[in-house]
Design a protein around this motif. Structure first.
Motif, mmCIF file in Angstrom:
data_model
loop_
_atom_site.group_PDB
_atom_site.id
_atom_site.type_symbol
_atom_site.label_atom_id
_atom_site.label_comp_id
_atom_site.label_asym_id
_atom_site.label_seq_id
_atom_site.Cartn_x
_atom_site.Cartn_y
_atom_site.Cartn_z
ATOM 1 N N ALA A 64 -19.903 -25.099 5.563
ATOM 2 C CA ALA A 64 -18.513 -25.006 4.819
ATOM 3 C C ALA A 64 -18.523 -25.445 3.476
ATOM 4 N N GLY A 65 -19.213 -26.441 3.100
ATOM 5 C CA GLY A 65 -19.147 -27.030 1.801
ATOM 6 C C GLY A 65 -18.062 -28.102 1.838
ATOM 7 N N PHE B 18 -27.490 -25.571 3.376
ATOM 8 C CA PHE B 18 -26.312 -26.777 3.395
ATOM 9 C C PHE B 18 -26.156 -27.327 2.093
ATOM 10 N N GLY B 19 -26.824 -26.434 0.959
ATOM 11 C CA GLY B 19 -26.114 -26.852 -0.424
ATOM 12 C C GLY B 19 -26.848 -28.024 -1.362
ATOM 13 N N CYS B 20 -27.956 -28.389 -1.093
ATOM 14 C CA CYS B 20 -28.853 -29.206 -1.724
ATOM 15 C C CYS B 20 -29.834 -28.764 -2.502
ATOM 16 N N ARG B 21 -30.739 -29.649 -3.318
ATOM 17 C CA ARG B 21 -31.724 -29.235 -4.238
ATOM 18 C C ARG B 21 -33.164 -29.217 -3.392
ATOM 19 N N ALA B 22 -34.000 -28.582 -3.465
ATOM 20 C CA ALA B 22 -35.502 -29.001 -2.803
ATOM 21 C C ALA B 22 -36.284 -28.714 -3.673
ATOM 22 N N VAL B 23 -37.468 -29.548 -3.896
ATOM 23 C CA VAL B 23 -38.860 -29.794 -4.681
ATOM 24 C C VAL B 23 -39.855 -29.976 -3.676
#
Length: 399
Positions: free
Chosen positions: A114-115, A145-150
């Motif tokens: 839900a942020g 879930f709203g994060c960055r992935a590398v």
């Protein structure tokens, strides 16, 4: 036509002890409470449904066994692989810990979706090494879930696997070398940049998240036990090797639940990527001496996962390796169907366990000690679908 290639190498595990209880060390990695927690979480995700357990009576008759059940992970959560159960679940765990560490309590997944913690979460970068499928699951978890992935991939990874990760918003870094080189690069960059590693293999000082990812994989075993007809229970499991996470998760699930009555476990690896066989030969963690060049590309790993090995070192009954051409012939056989069996599409990595079963049946010095025969109830895992199956639908909150 049933491919009758023999295993390239096999070993009855000299350290296996079926009377050994599922003890504190094993329970620290996987136990019924943690497995239930993983199932409750993953089964709540949008798009979740059990993957099919397919009866293959025609092939079973040809192999001279009682029954054969194929757990088909080709459509798992739209990602085409059993890895969908692990990477995204690992992302959830590291984000929960990050929020807790910031003094904000332990969030639920619904709050993250839900942020509710977006100001913190969007500053987080998760990273991993992959041969394709784990990276796809980590990228989907980051998207959810709203994060960055590398994601770090070995040079030469198939273009469709790179594209699948990028379509989910993951950033890709290619590494000149093997999966293990990509693993080292991911760990180094995470240390330099303050990123959070979500690896499906453990290494010294890093075990908690691989353990959690393995817990996600136990969903397969839980589903299968509910899908078998009444009165059926697997007598044998033929499971893919790789770093050992899948094999250890399913072995641990049945060992914990059934004790000495658990199925006979055979771990199957490519001939050129046999780190679990090598570890069993030496009685301790040992790398593969192979060149890692194999059509079973998702299993091309040089080093085993230490947490997986702690279950397999006494929980697995045998190890065997198969040639690439044997797995490729199994893919073709499955797609044709045998004596009225349904057609199943996969790829060489996905049918490693089944290829190992076929090889074992035609090797008398192995089939006899393993107890393979007309009463055997064998389960294998079709760990991935055919190349290119990726399921890009959905958006944040979908997996």
């Amino acid at each position: 036509m049933i491919p009758q290639a023999l295993p390239t190498r096999y070993l009855l595990n000299p350290y296996a002890d079926r009377s050994e209880p599922y003890g504190p060390e094993e329970r620290s990695i996987l136990d019924s409470r943690m497995n239930q927690e993983a199932f409750r979480e993953i089964s709540s995700w949008t798009g979740y449904q059990p993957t099919p357990l397919i009866d293959l009576p025609g092939l079973a008759r040809r192999l001279g066994i009682g029954s054969l059940w194929y757990k088909d992970e080709g459509d798992r959560l739209g990602l085409g692989s059993f890895k969908a159960l692990g990477g995204a679940y690992g992302v959830l765990q590291v984000l929960k810990e990050e929020v807790r560490g910031a003094g904000l309590g332990v969030p639920s997944s619904s709050e993250l979706l839900a942020g509710s913690y977006q100001d913190l979460v969007r500053q987080v970068t998760v990273t991993c090494a992959s041969l394709g499928n784990h990276g796809r699951s980590v990228a989907r978890g980051a998207e959810m879930f709203g994060c960055r992935a590398v994601v770090f991939l070995p040079q030469g990874t198939a273009a469709d696997r790179v594209d699948a990760i990028q379509r989910l918003g993951g950033e890709v870094e290619t590494v000149d070398g093997s999966y293990d080189d990509a693993l080292a690069d991911a760990a180094r960059r995470a240390e330099e940049e303050g990123w959070l590693v979500v690896s499906d293999t453990a290494y010294p000082g890093y075990e908690e998240i691989p353990r959690r990812i393995m817990q996600g994989y136990t969903v397969m075993a839980r589903e299968a036990m509910g899908q078998l007809p009444e009165g059926y229970r697997p007598s044998h499991l033929f499971l893919q090797g790789g770093v050992g996470g899948l094999a250890a998760a399913i072995t641990g699930y049945f060992w914990d639940a059934l004790g000495s009555d658990r199925p006979v476990v055979v771990v199957v690896e490519p001939a050129e990527a046999d780190c679990l066989m090598e570890s069993a030969l030496f009685g301790q963690l040992n790398p593969s001496k192979g060149n890692l060049k194999t059509a079973l590309s998702c299993l091309a790993c040089r080093d085993p996962s230490p947490v997986a090995w702690r279950i397999l070192q006494t929980g697995a009954d045998a190890f065997l390796t198969v040639a690439d051409h044997s797995a490729e012939e199994t893919v073709e056989m499955l797609e044709r169907g045998v004596d009225g069996d349904p057609s199943i599409r996969s790829q060489p990595s996905g049918v490693a366990g089944l290829t190992g079963l076929i090889s074992a049946v035609f090797e008398p010095t192995l089939a006899g000690p393993l107890g393979l025969g007309e009463e055997s109830v064998v389960m294998v895992v079709g760990s991935e679908g055919p190349p290119g199956r990726s399921g890009f639908g959905g958006g944040p909150g979908r997996i």
